[in-house]
Design a protein around this motif. Sequence first.
Motif, short mmCIF file in Angstrom:
data_model
loop_
_atom_site.label_atom_id
_atom_site.label_comp_id
_atom_site.label_asym_id
_atom_site.label_seq_id
_atom_site.Cartn_x
_atom_site.Cartn_y
_atom_site.Cartn_z
N TYR A 1 -0.69 8.03 1.72
CA TYR A 1 -1.56 8.33 0.58
C TYR A 1 -2.05 9.78 0.61
O TYR A 1 -1.92 10.52 -0.36
CB TYR A 1 -2.75 7.36 0.58
CG TYR A 1 -3.82 7.72 -0.42
CD1 TYR A 1 -3.83 7.15 -1.68
CD2 TYR A 1 -4.83 8.64 -0.10
CE1 TYR A 1 -4.80 7.48 -2.61
CE2 TYR A 1 -5.80 8.98 -1.02
CZ TYR A 1 -5.78 8.40 -2.27
OH TYR A 1 -6.74 8.75 -3.17
N TYR B 1 -5.14 0.64 -3.54
CA TYR B 1 -3.89 -0.09 -3.31
C TYR B 1 -4.09 -1.25 -2.35
O TYR B 1 -3.18 -1.65 -1.64
CB TYR B 1 -2.79 0.87 -2.83
CG TYR B 1 -2.66 2.03 -3.78
CD1 TYR B 1 -2.19 1.82 -5.08
CD2 TYR B 1 -3.06 3.31 -3.42
CE1 TYR B 1 -2.14 2.86 -6.00
CE2 TYR B 1 -3.00 4.35 -4.32
CZ TYR B 1 -2.54 4.12 -5.61
OH TYR B 1 -2.48 5.13 -6.51
N ASP B 2 -5.31 -1.79 -2.34
CA ASP B 2 -5.58 -2.96 -1.52
C ASP B 2 -5.36 -4.19 -2.40
O ASP B 2 -6.23 -4.59 -3.16
CB ASP B 2 -7.03 -2.89 -1.02
CG ASP B 2 -7.42 -4.16 -0.30
OD1 ASP B 2 -6.51 -4.96 0.03
OD2 ASP B 2 -8.63 -4.37 -0.08
N GLU C 1 0.84 -1.20 0.00
CA GLU C 1 0.00 0.00 0.00
C GLU C 1 0.87 1.25 0.00
O GLU C 1 1.87 1.31 0.73
CB GLU C 1 -0.91 0.01 1.23
CG GLU C 1 -1.86 1.17 1.20
CD GLU C 1 -3.14 0.89 1.96
OE1 GLU C 1 -3.94 1.81 2.08
OE2 GLU C 1 -3.34 -0.25 2.44
#
Lengths: 357, 569
Positions: free
Chosen positions: B288, B533-534, B284
Amino acid sequence: MATTNVVRDEYSELVDLEHSHDHEHGQFIAHHFHSAEQQFDSGKLGIWLFLVTEVLFFGGLFVAYIIYRYNRPDVFIDAHHHLDTLLGGLNTIVLLFSSLTMAWGVRAAQLGDNRTTAISVLATMVCAALFLGVKAVEYSHKWDLGLLPGNLFSYDPLAKHDHALISNYLVMLCVPFGVLLLGFLLGAILNLNTGKKLIGQFYGGMAITMLGYFAGVGVGVLWMATMTPKHDSHDDHHAAVVVAADAVRPVVFSADDAAPKVETAVVDGAAAAEAPAGSTAPLDKSLGVFFSIYYCMTGLHAVHIIAGIAALAWIFYRSLAAQWRPDYFGPVDFVGLYWHLVDLIWIYLFPLMYLIR
Amino acid sequence: MATVTQKQQLFGHAPTNHYLDASRGVMSWIFTLDHKRIAIMYMYGVILSLFLAGIFALVLRLELYTPGPWFLTSAQYNQMFTLHGAVMVFLFIIPSIPAIIGNFVLPMMLGAKDVAFPRLNLASLWLYWAGGFFFIVVLATSGLDTGWTFYTPYSTTTSTNVIAATLGAFILGFSSIFTGLNFIVTINTMRPKGMTWFRMPLLLWGLYSTSIIQVLATPVLGITLLLLIVERLLKLGIFDPAYGGDPLLYQHFFWFYSHPAVYIMILPAMGVISEMLGVHCRKEVFGYKFIALSSVAIALLGFLVWGHHMFTSGQSEMASLVFSAITFSVAVPSAIKVFNWLCTMYRGDINLSTPMMYIMSFIFLFGIGGLTGLWLGALSTDIPLHDTYFVVAHFHYVMVGGTMTSLLGGLFHWWPKMSGRMYNEPLGKLFCLLVFIGFNLTFFPQFIMGSLGMPRRYHEYQAVYQIYHQLSTIGAFTLGIGIFGAVMTLVYAWFFGRKASGNPWGAATLEWQSSSPPSFHNFEHRVIVSAPYDFSSVVYDESVDGYVPVVPKREAAPAPQPTPAPVSN
């Protein structure tokens, strides 16, 4: 196998949902939008962003205006006397009225009243053309006097301005509109006679729009005709101001330490010294910078008016074709917003150019 | 088995009925409204411009191999560097990432069928061609020797074809505005249910910030260039001191656009890097929100620093001081990004693919380019360094080392999606290495000779600088071979590459849920929105030789209890 079955069911469900969804699409909803609401919201945001770019586009010119007005306030005060406040004021009223008719048209489209929309949009177009007609009279008058931008500036305040009431420039500016008027008239007559009502009405409306232009020209010329005697004395009075300003300028600018301006001052000073006051008029080229800015700003605005007429014509045609419904009136709304902006820019231009004190 | 066929159709390699063969003929391309085809046509123009301007650069570098004049006259030399700069900036860098990768990927990342205004999108492509045409006119007529900045008063007096070039740049500006406007509206109104602002892929944040700049800054360039054209035609006097005008006003207008334009060039590149990084590190993305918001911060701060291009032009000291201070503040969001990228890589499961190599090369080169920017932003060091090769090296490190590197990386990353084919991995890596080495060899010596005092834009130079110029020339040709090889690797893959599945990288963003290449409507099914982004939201599936999304189990509503049948007796 149990797992494969589960997988098949899951993915099948995804596909089925997608297909059932497609049937909801109405006639006016583009394929990539889910709903009329999404489409309208996208258009609305899009037109607002476009208006932002328009404001910034004009913004550059407004900045240029501010800077030169700050640098040379004398030039601006001096030059604005050459602009006709009454014609400018008339145009302001015309544009304000056109915004009213536009707003009326939008409201009618929201209610699905296509006939009222068509009439309102036609009124808006006539106002726009009338504005251009008055502007053409103003422009051609200035070109006759030599009130031109920058280097072309050749105005001689002491010369007698005995020129024809209808200048050659004005005739040239009328030619394209005259051609369009004849074309639209012909188109309207032919189509209405052959039973093509929709396109015939459209051409008819456009011919009326072009007549609006000539109405503007007529009003402008009449006003100029009534003003002619007074105008000359106005110019004479004005020449004195120009000469006086020139005599003072070297003193004013020697106090200023910015290099380019000192140069200008020297040039001006030399010109003033060479020309004995009263005999031959000093040609102050810096007045030309005001007219550079004037023509850039009003010219760009006029281009926007012309683009506006084109957009309004499209709306007018679709109104005649009765395409607006309470759930679909976006284009009228968006063109309306554009038109209000064009109006608004003139609301700023008018005092900045015509009403300087 | 039905399930395997269906899955292959949805998520595998699409053998037929994809966007490339949905319709045939030249007209089906020129008048297409499909964002994917528009992206591909942009790509032709952008890569062609890259090669054209690249050839100009190689000619320049060859000429500079010797201290004296060699095969170019000084006038030709001036024309060469002007055209190199103008074509690279207006036809290559500004449209590059938004127009190619943005156009192709942005609607798909939103699970949408197209951008909000497909016709406007096509119009911007046509305007791009029209603008390019004017640059061809310039080449065919008397050329251009003003430098890409068109500074007055030289640009209003030179006999070269300034009007055609500025008209071209004016039109290209509108192309850029339309793309930006389209992207903003698309991102605002067409996000799928469940994709909140902070669940958007980071590329979209980069493109959104870029679009804000495009919409707000480009119109000012438009009016400036228009004024320049009218100035040349009619002698307006607005930029001419003889009439009380001010040439510095032109510089203010120009840099009010062109400095933010620097961020038009780099922000999408940062977005591409952020996007690819998570995928190729299988982790991840770290921080973010910071990466997302720093893009917006850079976009906004970018509007307040234009004066740092004019430190030595005679603007007031106070203005220089303020501009310098704000310039330093831009370093903060930039550094936030670099730290977050490094933290994403830390303990990531790094897959050393070609895109990953471009990512690492980007971080290294952008680091150098960004930090040397601080030297130029500081007033005291800028005085000796301005207009030297130090400046040239600095902005090439950011523009070429940053934007072009990430464009190439992005093309390799999304190539399977665009073409449906995988590129040759060893070749891709080889040319990436060549680009990296060639680039550093070209531009690092320029830092040294710039700090020794070699001025930019000079046709001849003193012999002491020759060794640096020679290294730079050798590097330039290495770089040229590297770029050409990388593009050829991609071209080869388009026709002969191994067939790619819908999601060969195992990425979790929505564009990878389509088949490769995608169908005309992008998705033949409803997309499943998950966090971008999982990476647990995709699983490897042998039957499609790639990853497929995990369909979430529907557990929100409790299963309906069987109602007891009414007793009827």
